[in-house]
Design a protein around this motif. Structure first.
Motif, PDB file in Angstrom:
ATOM      1  N   GLU A  28      61.252  10.416 -29.322  1.00 15.97           N
ATOM      2  CA  GLU A  28      59.936   9.774 -29.277  1.00 15.97           C
ATOM      3  C   GLU A  28      60.027   8.386 -28.657  1.00 15.97           C
ATOM      4  O   GLU A  28      59.161   7.985 -27.876  1.00 15.97           O
ATOM      5  N   MET A  29      61.079   7.639 -28.998  1.00 15.83           N
ATOM      6  CA  MET A  29      61.240   6.288 -28.489  1.00 15.83           C
ATOM      7  C   MET A  29      61.311   6.288 -26.959  1.00 15.83           C
ATOM      8  O   MET A  29      60.668   5.487 -26.283  1.00 15.83           O
ATOM      9  N   GLY A  77      60.161  -2.055 -32.214  1.00 13.86           N
ATOM     10  CA  GLY A  77      59.762  -1.442 -33.470  1.00 13.86           C
ATOM     11  C   GLY A  77      60.491  -0.127 -33.719  1.00 13.86           C
ATOM     12  O   GLY A  77      60.925   0.145 -34.843  1.00 13.86           O
ATOM     13  N   HIS A  78      60.647   0.672 -32.669  1.00 11.50           N
ATOM     14  CA  HIS A  78      61.371   1.940 -32.799  1.00 11.50           C
ATOM     15  C   HIS A  78      62.839   1.696 -33.137  1.00 11.50           C
ATOM     16  O   HIS A  78      63.427   2.396 -33.979  1.00 11.50           O
ATOM     17  N   VAL A  79      63.458   0.728 -32.467  1.00  9.83           N
ATOM     18  CA  VAL A  79      64.871   0.438 -32.729  1.00  9.83           C
ATOM     19  C   VAL A  79      65.057  -0.037 -34.169  1.00  9.83           C
ATOM     20  O   VAL A  79      66.003   0.370 -34.856  1.00  9.83           O
ATOM     21  N   TYR A  80      64.128  -0.888 -34.630  1.00  7.22           N
ATOM     22  CA  TYR A  80      64.209  -1.367 -36.009  1.00  7.22           C
ATOM     23  C   TYR A  80      64.085  -0.200 -36.992  1.00  7.22           C
ATOM     24  O   TYR A  80      64.852  -0.098 -37.962  1.00  7.22           O
ATOM     25  N   GLY A  81      63.124   0.683 -36.735  1.00  4.95           N
ATOM     26  CA  GLY A  81      62.959   1.847 -37.609  1.00  4.95           C
ATOM     27  C   GLY A  81      64.165   2.757 -37.599  1.00  4.95           C
ATOM     28  O   GLY A  81      64.568   3.287 -38.643  1.00  4.95           O
ATOM     29  N   PHE A  95      66.841   1.196 -39.652  1.00  4.11           N
ATOM     30  CA  PHE A  95      66.521   1.350 -41.065  1.00  4.11           C
ATOM     31  C   PHE A  95      66.919   2.737 -41.556  1.00  4.11           C
ATOM     32  O   PHE A  95      67.512   2.876 -42.635  1.00  4.11           O
ATOM     33  N   LEU A  96      66.606   3.768 -40.771  1.00  5.53           N
ATOM     34  CA  LEU A  96      66.967   5.141 -41.158  1.00  5.53           C
ATOM     35  C   LEU A  96      68.484   5.310 -41.284  1.00  5.53           C
ATOM     36  O   LEU A  96      68.983   5.851 -42.267  1.00  5.53           O
ATOM     37  N   VAL A  97      69.198   4.831 -40.277  1.00  4.16           N
ATOM     38  CA  VAL A  97      70.656   4.973 -40.296  1.00  4.16           C
ATOM     39  C   VAL A  97      71.251   4.159 -41.443  1.00  4.16           C
ATOM     40  O   VAL A  97      72.157   4.616 -42.153  1.00  4.16           O
ATOM     41  N   GLY A  98      70.735   2.931 -41.635  1.00  6.60           N
ATOM     42  CA  GLY A  98      71.230   2.104 -42.730  1.00  6.60           C
ATOM     43  C   GLY A  98      70.977   2.741 -44.082  1.00  6.60           C
ATOM     44  O   GLY A  98      71.851   2.721 -44.964  1.00  6.60           O
ATOM     45  N   HIS A  99      69.794   3.309 -44.260  1.00  7.03           N
ATOM     46  CA  HIS A  99      69.477   3.987 -45.523  1.00  7.03           C
ATOM     47  C   HIS A  99      70.387   5.196 -45.729  1.00  7.03           C
ATOM     48  O   HIS A  99      70.886   5.428 -46.844  1.00  7.03           O
TER      49      HIS A  99
END
Length: 338
Positions: free
Chosen positions: A202-203, A224-228, A231-235
């Motif tokens: 999508e990015m 915004g996509h990179v930040y999201g 966040f997913l990978v970090g979680h």
């Protein structure tokens, strides 16, 4: 809870409102037709920007939040930069002395940063034997060195650490802890990996489309996509590295990635109920299994409301916490309650 959050941020909100009011007044003065012909006006605007704004920062931010006095250096530097931006160049004669303040502030800031970082590193290292959690150790180090935990900053550092730097890290547990994972039997890893892969596709597609319309908008959406994605990978990494534990000191530590954490004495837990579906939504119930994309299998009830800490200084006061654990029966057998 909303009232408590507003009370916590009220000094910062007041500073923002007052600072905007001061800047608005100074802009009105600068736009006066006689601003260039009356020397007292540039002098007054310069004085207000260089003294009133740092004083407001000290009174409304440094004192309430108990920040180090060195924070005033950054506020003063920002005020000088703002003054150069607002005041027209022909009327910047009163700012001439600040040309020496810039290098001095920079040198002082670098010196303080080096000293503080060294103290922070030492404080972080000293907690290794008592606290295995990276984010908890970092908050404790900030509290020890700066007198403030800086939860917002720790959340961002934690997200980047787990997403980018944790690939060789070991689970954050003590050898004496009873460990209860939540990623082995659930589908959280597969779901998050799929979400990350789809986010990448999508990015790329959205970026190509937006670039034709507005490169600036495309850049902002890409960030915004990179930040999201981070966040997913970090979680995903934090779910694996931060399991729930019962410590040797009979303390219950429930963790869901780097998002939710509950730390209470085991004696505060009065009832454990097995679940087959999510509990009814209630202000007194927190379903932490939602972040694992699965249904909870245990409902933990406490004698008194307990504080569940989240990222970015988010907090919930609840009496019931719904959780998912890979082996709920083993968890129940480890408790003094049925």
């Amino acid at each position: 809870m909303m009232l408590t959050s507003f009370t916590r941020y009220r000094p910062a909100v007041w500073f923002g409102c007052l600072a905007l009011a001061v800047v608005a007044v100074e802009i009105l003065v600068i736009r006066r037709p006689d601003f260039a012909t009356r020397p007292v006006l540039p002098a007054a605007v310069t004085f207000d920007l260089l003294t009133v704004l740092p004083l407001l920062f000290y009174w409304q931010v440094i004192r309430p939040y108990k920040l180090p006095l060195s924070s005033l250096l950054g506020a003063t530097g920002a005020a000088i930069t703002l003054a150069y931006f607002l005041i027209p160049e022909p009327q910047q004669q009163y700012l001439s002395y600040t040309r020496y303040a810039g290098p001095a502030l920079e040198l002082a800031a670098i010196s303080l940063a080096v000293v503080k970082l060294r103290k922070l590193r030492l404080a972080y290292a000293t907690t290794a034997h008592t606290e295995p959690g990276m984010m908890e150790r970092l908050e404790a180090a900030f509290e020890q060195v700066f007198g403030h935990s800086f939860s917002l900053l720790v959340s961002e550092i934690g997200m980047l650490y787990y997403a980018l730097l944790s690939w060789r890290a070991k689970p954050e547990v003590q050898t004496t802890d009873k460990v209860f994972t939540s990623h082995r039997e659930s589908a959280v890893e597969a779901l998050l990996a799929t979400a990350g892969f789809l986010s990448l596709i999508e990015m790329g597609a959205v970026h190509l489309l937006l670039t034709r319309w507005s490169p600036v908008a495309a850049g902002l959406v890409l960030m915004g996509h990179v930040y999201g994605l981070l966040f997913l990978v970090g979680h995903l990494r934090a779910v694996r590295l931060r399991p729930s534990v019962i410590t040797e000191e009979q303390e219950l530590v429930l963790r869901v990635g780097f998002v939710w954490q509950l730390r209470v004495p085991l004696a505060a837990l009065v009832h454990v109920q097995q679940l087959k579906e999510a509990p009814v939504r209630n202000a007194d119930v927190l379903n932490t299994a939602q972040l694992l994309f699965t249904a909870p299998n245990l409902l933990l009830s406490f004698a008194q409301p307990v504080k569940v800490s989240g990222p970015y200084d988010l907090q919930r006061q609840v009496r019931h916490v719904a959780v998912y654990l890979d082996h709920p029966a083993a968890f129940q057998q480890s408790l003094p309650v049925a």
